[in-house]
Design a protein around this motif. Structure first.
Motif, PDB file in Angstrom:
ATOM      1  N   ASP A 214       0.834  -1.201   0.000  1.00  0.00           N
ATOM      2  CA  ASP A 214       0.000   0.000   0.000  1.00  0.00           C
ATOM      3  C   ASP A 214       0.868   1.249   0.000  1.00  0.00           C
ATOM      4  O   ASP A 214       1.744   1.414   0.855  1.00  0.00           O
ATOM      5  CB  ASP A 214      -0.880  -0.032   1.252  1.00  0.00           C
ATOM      6  N   GLY A 215       0.632   2.144  -0.968  1.00  0.00           N
ATOM      7  CA  GLY A 215       1.393   3.381  -1.037  1.00  0.00           C
ATOM      8  C   GLY A 215       0.745   4.529  -0.295  1.00  0.00           C
ATOM      9  O   GLY A 215       1.270   5.641  -0.267  1.00  0.00           O
ATOM     10  N   ARG A 216      -0.405   4.274   0.341  1.00  0.00           N
ATOM     11  CA  ARG A 216      -1.120   5.337   1.042  1.00  0.00           C
ATOM     12  C   ARG A 216      -0.706   5.459   2.497  1.00  0.00           C
ATOM     13  O   ARG A 216      -1.054   6.440   3.168  1.00  0.00           O
ATOM     14  CB  ARG A 216      -2.624   5.093   0.943  1.00  0.00           C
ATOM     15  N   ASP A 217      -0.008   4.457   3.002  1.00  0.00           N
ATOM     16  CA  ASP A 217       0.491   4.483   4.371  1.00  0.00           C
ATOM     17  C   ASP A 217       1.849   3.766   4.375  1.00  0.00           C
ATOM     18  O   ASP A 217       2.192   3.071   3.424  1.00  0.00           O
ATOM     19  CB  ASP A 217      -0.493   3.806   5.322  1.00  0.00           C
ATOM     20  N   TYR A 218       2.602   3.940   5.454  1.00  0.00           N
ATOM     21  CA  TYR A 218       3.985   3.469   5.432  1.00  0.00           C
ATOM     22  C   TYR A 218       4.265   2.098   6.025  1.00  0.00           C
ATOM     23  O   TYR A 218       5.242   1.433   5.630  1.00  0.00           O
ATOM     24  CB  TYR A 218       4.883   4.485   6.157  1.00  0.00           C
ATOM     25  N   PRO A 219       3.479   1.586   6.994  1.00  0.00           N
ATOM     26  CA  PRO A 219       3.953   0.430   7.775  1.00  0.00           C
ATOM     27  C   PRO A 219       4.279  -0.825   6.975  1.00  0.00           C
ATOM     28  O   PRO A 219       5.339  -1.436   7.166  1.00  0.00           O
ATOM     29  CB  PRO A 219       2.808   0.178   8.765  1.00  0.00           C
ATOM     30  N   ASP A 220       3.372  -1.246   6.093  1.00  0.00           N
ATOM     31  CA  ASP A 220       3.585  -2.510   5.378  1.00  0.00           C
ATOM     32  C   ASP A 220       4.794  -2.437   4.461  1.00  0.00           C
ATOM     33  O   ASP A 220       5.598  -3.371   4.382  1.00  0.00           O
ATOM     34  CB  ASP A 220       2.340  -2.887   4.578  1.00  0.00           C
TER      35      ASP A 220
ATOM     36  N   LEU B  21       4.522   0.585  -5.025  1.00  0.00           N
ATOM     37  CA  LEU B  21       3.511   1.185  -4.173  1.00  0.00           C
ATOM     38  C   LEU B  21       2.186   1.251  -4.927  1.00  0.00           C
ATOM     39  O   LEU B  21       2.115   1.769  -6.041  1.00  0.00           O
ATOM     40  CB  LEU B  21       3.939   2.584  -3.732  1.00  0.00           C
ATOM     41  N   SER B  22       1.143   0.729  -4.290  1.00  0.00           N
ATOM     42  CA  SER B  22      -0.127   0.561  -4.981  1.00  0.00           C
ATOM     43  C   SER B  22      -1.258   1.352  -4.343  1.00  0.00           C
ATOM     44  O   SER B  22      -1.253   1.637  -3.156  1.00  0.00           O
ATOM     45  CB  SER B  22      -0.504  -0.926  -5.003  1.00  0.00           C
ATOM     46  N   ASP B  23      -2.218   1.712  -5.157  1.00  0.00           N
ATOM     47  CA  ASP B  23      -3.551   2.118  -4.744  1.00  0.00           C
ATOM     48  C   ASP B  23      -4.459   1.892  -5.944  1.00  0.00           C
ATOM     49  O   ASP B  23      -4.022   1.372  -6.967  1.00  0.00           O
ATOM     50  CB  ASP B  23      -3.587   3.565  -4.228  1.00  0.00           C
ATOM     51  N   ASP B  24      -5.712   2.243  -5.836  1.00  0.00           N
ATOM     52  CA  ASP B  24      -6.659   1.945  -6.912  1.00  0.00           C
ATOM     53  C   ASP B  24      -6.276   2.589  -8.237  1.00  0.00           C
ATOM     54  O   ASP B  24      -6.610   2.077  -9.306  1.00  0.00           O
ATOM     55  CB  ASP B  24      -8.070   2.382  -6.520  1.00  0.00           C
ATOM     56  N   SER B  25      -5.591   3.725  -8.179  1.00  0.00           N
ATOM     57  CA  SER B  25      -5.239   4.443  -9.406  1.00  0.00           C
ATOM     58  C   SER B  25      -3.988   3.887 -10.084  1.00  0.00           C
ATOM     59  O   SER B  25      -3.679   4.259 -11.210  1.00  0.00           O
ATOM     60  CB  SER B  25      -5.017   5.928  -9.094  1.00  0.00           C
TER      61      SER B  25
ATOM     62  N   VAL C  90      -4.193  -3.683   0.113  1.00  0.00           N
ATOM     63  CA  VAL C  90      -4.125  -3.959  -1.324  1.00  0.00           C
ATOM     64  C   VAL C  90      -5.287  -4.886  -1.640  1.00  0.00           C
ATOM     65  O   VAL C  90      -5.234  -6.086  -1.318  1.00  0.00           O
ATOM     66  CB  VAL C  90      -2.792  -4.601  -1.738  1.00  0.00           C
ATOM     67  N   SER C  91      -6.328  -4.372  -2.231  1.00  0.00           N
ATOM     68  CA  SER C  91      -7.562  -5.132  -2.397  1.00  0.00           C
ATOM     69  C   SER C  91      -7.504  -6.076  -3.570  1.00  0.00           C
ATOM     70  O   SER C  91      -6.652  -5.982  -4.447  1.00  0.00           O
ATOM     71  CB  SER C  91      -8.745  -4.182  -2.575  1.00  0.00           C
ATOM     72  N   LYS C  92      -8.442  -6.996  -3.606  1.00  0.00           N
ATOM     73  CA  LYS C  92      -8.544  -7.924  -4.723  1.00  0.00           C
ATOM     74  C   LYS C  92      -8.855  -7.214  -6.022  1.00  0.00           C
ATOM     75  O   LYS C  92      -8.496  -7.676  -7.097  1.00  0.00           O
ATOM     76  CB  LYS C  92      -9.643  -8.961  -4.457  1.00  0.00           C
ATOM     77  N   THR C  93      -9.512  -6.086  -5.930  1.00  0.00           N
ATOM     78  CA  THR C  93      -9.904  -5.362  -7.139  1.00  0.00           C
ATOM     79  C   THR C  93      -8.812  -4.485  -7.681  1.00  0.00           C
ATOM     80  O   THR C  93      -8.918  -3.947  -8.763  1.00  0.00           O
ATOM     81  CB  THR C  93     -11.147  -4.491  -6.868  1.00  0.00           C
ATOM     82  N   GLN C  94      -7.712  -4.314  -6.915  1.00  0.00           N
ATOM     83  CA  GLN C  94      -6.620  -3.483  -7.415  1.00  0.00           C
ATOM     84  C   GLN C  94      -5.830  -4.233  -8.480  1.00  0.00           C
ATOM     85  O   GLN C  94      -5.607  -5.404  -8.405  1.00  0.00           O
ATOM     86  CB  GLN C  94      -5.691  -3.084  -6.271  1.00  0.00           C
TER      87      GLN C  94
END
Length: 300
Positions: A243-249, A266-270, A296-300
């Motif tokens: 996930d690129g929207r937060d740092y921990p993972d 780094l991922s998000d829906d876009s 990181v959702s299944k739909t991403q």
């Protein structure tokens, strides 16, 4: 839409286990696994279990504040990076440190990030405690560099925001460089322009007089920058997505990425189209997704 459906199919059917392999693009043969825990702290432990059977040292950082934690990635070729709550070291954290057989715990950040309670608990477990901290995130990053005896070949990234620094750590290690943070306008104290080898991020992130001719890796946003950084790491058949929207993972995943001779996308829906394109064009055969479906959702 088509690409979203394809990656959705790639992730569909994954079981609710911590590590779930054998999900793939039917046409491309990409094996996918997801590493996750019940929360960011558990996820960091699961990554450690996946990447390390043992380790003489571990790095412990705040799972609540990214400022000091970002440059922990410089230790990604040496030790797992485990997250802690400020209040205290959880029993699960202690168990993982024991499983690893670690003798030394390196704490990155001051007591405002990782409390004295955490330090005392781990010391009572017989661990050698080394705390690296400065007056702010920038001094902490230079002290990390000093601890690694790294004065030259500095990779510079903005420390006000976390995204570029997350991408930068595996890259820096792959080039035998060291990540140091900047406020974007000035070099941190003790760092000279001649020692900067690469800047990660665009000019809106880092624009410092005297560094105009320094190599720069950047994209139009944090997601594209992570792809551009990945390209510079070199040929690889493996990739880590976080996930690129937060740092921990992504921070916890740095040691895994280094072991895979890879970087972190780094991922998000876009970002799905560009990530999918990168995976297709570069012959990626194995993808490791970090975090649960809220990250990181299944739909991403």
């Amino acid at each position: 839409m088509k690409n979203k459906k394809i990656l959705g199919l790639m992730l569909a059917g994954m079981m609710l286990a911590n590590i779930v392999p054998q999900v793939s693009f039917a046409a491309k043969g990409v094996d996918v696994q997801r590493i996750k825990g019940n929360n960011r702290y558990d996820t960091s432990i699961e990554i450690s279990k996946h990447a390390f059977s043992k380790s003489d040292k571990v790095v412990v950082v705040s799972g609540e504040k990214f400022a000091d934690a970002l440059t922990a990635g410089n230790f990604a070729d040496q030790a797992p990076i485990l997250l802690t709550e400020k209040a205290g070291a959880s029993s699960d954290l202690q168990k993982e440190i024991d499983r690893l057989g670690a003798k030394e715990v390196i704490i990155i950040g001051g007591k405002g990030s990782v409390s004295e309670s955490v330090e005392k608990t781990l010391k009572l477990q017989g661990k050698k405690i080394t705390r690296i901290s400065g007056n702010d995130r920038y001094e902490t990053s230079t002290k990390v560099a000093e601890a690694l005896n790294a004065k030259n070949n500095i990779v510079l990234a903005n420390g006000e925001k976390f995204a570029d620094a997350l991408s930068a750590a595996p890259y820096a290690i792959s080039k035998n460089n060291t990540l140091v943070l900047t406020n974007g306008k000035t070099l941190p104290k003790g760092v000279e322009a001649k020692n900067i080898s690469t800047i990660i991020g665009g000019k809106n992130s880092v624009s410092i007089k005297g560094l105009e001719n320094v190599a720069r890796i950047s994209g139009k946003n944090r997601n594209d920058t992570s792809i551009e950084v990945m390209k510079q790491i070199g040929t690889t058949e493996k990739a880590v997505i976080a996930d690129g929207r937060d740092y921990p993972d992504a921070l916890s995943a740095a040691p895994l990425a280094v072991k895979m001779n890879s970087g972190i996308l780094l991922s998000d829906d876009s970002a799905i189209d560009s990530i999918k394109s990168f995976i297709d064009k570069n012959g990626i055969k194995q993808v490791t997704i970090i975090g649960g479906e809220k990250s990181v959702s299944k739909t991403q």
